[in-house]
Design a protein around this motif. Sequence first.
Motif, PDB file in Angstrom:
ATOM      1  N   TRP A 146     -12.698   8.336  39.468  1.00 28.78           N
ATOM      2  CA  TRP A 146     -13.290   6.936  39.770  1.00 28.78           C
ATOM      3  C   TRP A 146     -12.623   6.087  39.286  1.00 28.78           C
ATOM      4  O   TRP A 146     -12.171   5.799  38.136  1.00 28.78           O
ATOM      5  N   PHE A 164     -16.460  12.037  37.607  1.00 28.49           N
ATOM      6  CA  PHE A 164     -16.784  13.456  38.253  1.00 28.49           C
ATOM      7  C   PHE A 164     -16.536  14.452  37.330  1.00 28.49           C
ATOM      8  O   PHE A 164     -15.767  14.370  36.360  1.00 28.49           O
ATOM      9  N   LEU A 194     -11.365  14.693  41.273  1.00 23.55           N
ATOM     10  CA  LEU A 194     -11.429  13.355  41.750  1.00 23.55           C
ATOM     11  C   LEU A 194     -11.540  12.451  40.568  1.00 23.55           C
ATOM     12  O   LEU A 194     -12.190  12.553  39.586  1.00 23.55           O
ATOM     13  N   PHE A 211     -23.462   8.712  38.567  1.00 23.06           N
ATOM     14  CA  PHE A 211     -23.258   7.467  39.055  1.00 23.06           C
ATOM     15  C   PHE A 211     -24.317   6.431  38.265  1.00 23.06           C
ATOM     16  O   PHE A 211     -24.584   5.414  39.134  1.00 23.06           O
ATOM     17  N   GLY A 212     -24.609   6.527  36.923  1.00 25.84           N
ATOM     18  CA  GLY A 212     -25.832   5.825  36.424  1.00 25.84           C
ATOM     19  C   GLY A 212     -25.468   4.404  36.397  1.00 25.84           C
ATOM     20  O   GLY A 212     -24.360   3.840  37.055  1.00 25.84           O
ATOM     21  N   SER A 213     -26.181   3.924  35.763  1.00 30.42           N
ATOM     22  CA  SER A 213     -26.420   2.351  36.071  1.00 30.42           C
ATOM     23  C   SER A 213     -25.227   1.490  35.419  1.00 30.42           C
ATOM     24  O   SER A 213     -25.001   0.373  35.725  1.00 30.42           O
ATOM     25  N   TYR A 263     -14.070  -2.012  37.197  1.00 27.38           N
ATOM     26  CA  TYR A 263     -12.847  -0.952  37.254  1.00 27.38           C
ATOM     27  C   TYR A 263     -13.319   0.115  36.034  1.00 27.38           C
ATOM     28  O   TYR A 263     -13.999  -0.093  35.078  1.00 27.38           O
ATOM     29  N   ASN A 264     -12.871   1.207  36.349  1.00 29.70           N
ATOM     30  CA  ASN A 264     -12.669   2.287  35.004  1.00 29.70           C
ATOM     31  C   ASN A 264     -11.700   1.676  34.084  1.00 29.70           C
ATOM     32  O   ASN A 264     -10.568   1.066  34.768  1.00 29.70           O
ATOM     33  N   ALA A 306     -24.895  13.331  41.601  1.00 27.31           N
ATOM     34  CA  ALA A 306     -24.543  13.562  43.302  1.00 27.31           C
ATOM     35  C   ALA A 306     -23.629  15.088  43.200  1.00 27.31           C
ATOM     36  O   ALA A 306     -22.832  15.108  42.314  1.00 27.31           O
ATOM     37  N   PRO A 325     -21.390   1.462  35.537  1.00 30.37           N
ATOM     38  CA  PRO A 325     -20.025   1.972  36.097  1.00 30.37           C
ATOM     39  C   PRO A 325     -18.930   1.893  34.729  1.00 30.37           C
ATOM     40  O   PRO A 325     -19.186   1.314  33.894  1.00 30.37           O
ATOM     41  N   PRO A 326     -18.062   3.002  34.816  1.00 28.60           N
ATOM     42  CA  PRO A 326     -17.520   3.787  36.035  1.00 28.60           C
ATOM     43  C   PRO A 326     -18.440   4.898  36.016  1.00 28.60           C
ATOM     44  O   PRO A 326     -18.864   5.479  35.285  1.00 28.60           O
ATOM     45  N   GLY A 327     -18.424   5.484  37.173  1.00 32.73           N
ATOM     46  CA  GLY A 327     -18.916   6.681  37.629  1.00 32.73           C
ATOM     47  C   GLY A 327     -18.038   7.554  36.965  1.00 32.73           C
ATOM     48  O   GLY A 327     -16.647   7.460  36.721  1.00 32.73           O
ATOM     49  N   TYR A 358     -28.983  10.547  38.131  1.00 30.39           N
ATOM     50  CA  TYR A 358     -27.943  10.010  38.987  1.00 30.39           C
ATOM     51  C   TYR A 358     -27.038  10.977  38.966  1.00 30.39           C
ATOM     52  O   TYR A 358     -25.942  10.532  38.649  1.00 30.39           O
ATOM     53  N   HIS A 413     -20.989  14.331  40.271  1.00 33.21           N
ATOM     54  CA  HIS A 413     -20.722  13.182  40.058  1.00 33.21           C
ATOM     55  C   HIS A 413     -21.848  12.390  39.352  1.00 33.21           C
ATOM     56  O   HIS A 413     -23.051  12.391  39.795  1.00 33.21           O
ATOM     57  N   TRP A 451     -26.333  -2.364  45.267  1.00 37.33           N
ATOM     58  CA  TRP A 451     -26.412  -1.594  44.155  1.00 37.33           C
ATOM     59  C   TRP A 451     -25.517  -0.684  43.999  1.00 37.33           C
ATOM     60  O   TRP A 451     -25.311   0.024  44.800  1.00 37.33           O
ATOM     61  N   TYR A 452     -24.778  -0.612  42.700  1.00 38.37           N
ATOM     62  CA  TYR A 452     -23.747   0.212  42.821  1.00 38.37           C
ATOM     63  C   TYR A 452     -24.246   1.529  42.177  1.00 38.37           C
ATOM     64  O   TYR A 452     -23.367   2.463  41.847  1.00 38.37           O
ATOM     65  N   GLY A 453     -25.389   1.693  41.764  1.00 36.65           N
ATOM     66  CA  GLY A 453     -25.655   2.845  41.022  1.00 36.65           C
ATOM     67  C   GLY A 453     -26.260   3.872  41.848  1.00 36.65           C
ATOM     68  O   GLY A 453     -27.519   4.246  42.006  1.00 36.65           O
ATOM     69  N   ALA A 454     -25.362   4.359  42.787  1.00 41.87           N
ATOM     70  CA  ALA A 454     -25.837   5.120  43.949  1.00 41.87           C
ATOM     71  C   ALA A 454     -24.567   6.073  44.223  1.00 41.87           C
ATOM     72  O   ALA A 454     -23.490   5.533  43.756  1.00 41.87           O
ATOM     73  N   PRO A 455     -24.840   7.195  44.993  1.00 39.98           N
ATOM     74  CA  PRO A 455     -23.590   8.054  45.319  1.00 39.98           C
ATOM     75  C   PRO A 455     -22.495   7.331  46.572  1.00 39.98           C
ATOM     76  O   PRO A 455     -22.992   6.372  46.997  1.00 39.98           O
TER      77      PRO A 455
END
Lengths: 109, 122
Positions: B47, A100, B45, A92-94, B60-61, A35, A96-98, A33, A90, B104-108
């Motif tokens: 998140w 960078f 950047l 974006f694993g399962s 939230y982060n 990007a 959050p948070p992602g 995961y 980046h 799904w949130y597990g994506a870019p």
Amino acid sequence: EIVLTQSPGTLSLSPGERATLSCRASHILSNPYIAWYQQKPGQAPSLLIYDASNRPTGIPDRFSGSGSGTDFTLTISRLEPEDSAVYYCHQFGSSPPGTFGQGTKVEIK
Amino acid sequence: EVQLVQSGAEVKKPGESLRISCKASGYSFTNYWIGWVRQMPGKGLEWMAIIYPGDSDTRYNPSFQGQVTISVDKSISTAYLQWSSLKASDTAIYFCAKIMSAGWYGAPFDFWGQGTLVAVSS
């Protein structure tokens, strides 16, 4: 939280040369995961690579991604002047948070 | 064509409140998570948070939890980022971005807004 460390900080190369950008994760990613985004000055980031090695439609094939586990690479096979930008990885694993990476600046001589 | 159009630049004083917006078009707004990313001057950047417009589920982060609030108005396909009391350290460009995979949130982030500059100074 997974920390991504990018290297080098800056890469200065000539047109036609190959650029290799590294992104190292602080923990093993069980899924690819990762990007990569390109950000040119004054612009929003744009997606270059997803799931470590997939290119979205419209991205030139001189951009490629690889890697697994903790080590991931973005390769630009033949640099063109318009590739001058900052590149971010980046994860974006399962969960959050992602996060960078801090970015690698690519300068074209 | 997917588009995310953000509201214009803001100049505010410390302690003031603010809400910035991101209007989506060209896709089914309620089916894709949408998020916010901070870029402080000359920096990388970060998140911040994401929301699922279908049911307003949020993530939230921890670094931003309690500092900002993310919300949506499904009727006008618009996402918001809100501060109740701004600080000088909130000065940054804020990007909204759509997550690639439906539901799904597990994506870019596959599409980004143009960014909103928020400047906070006394």
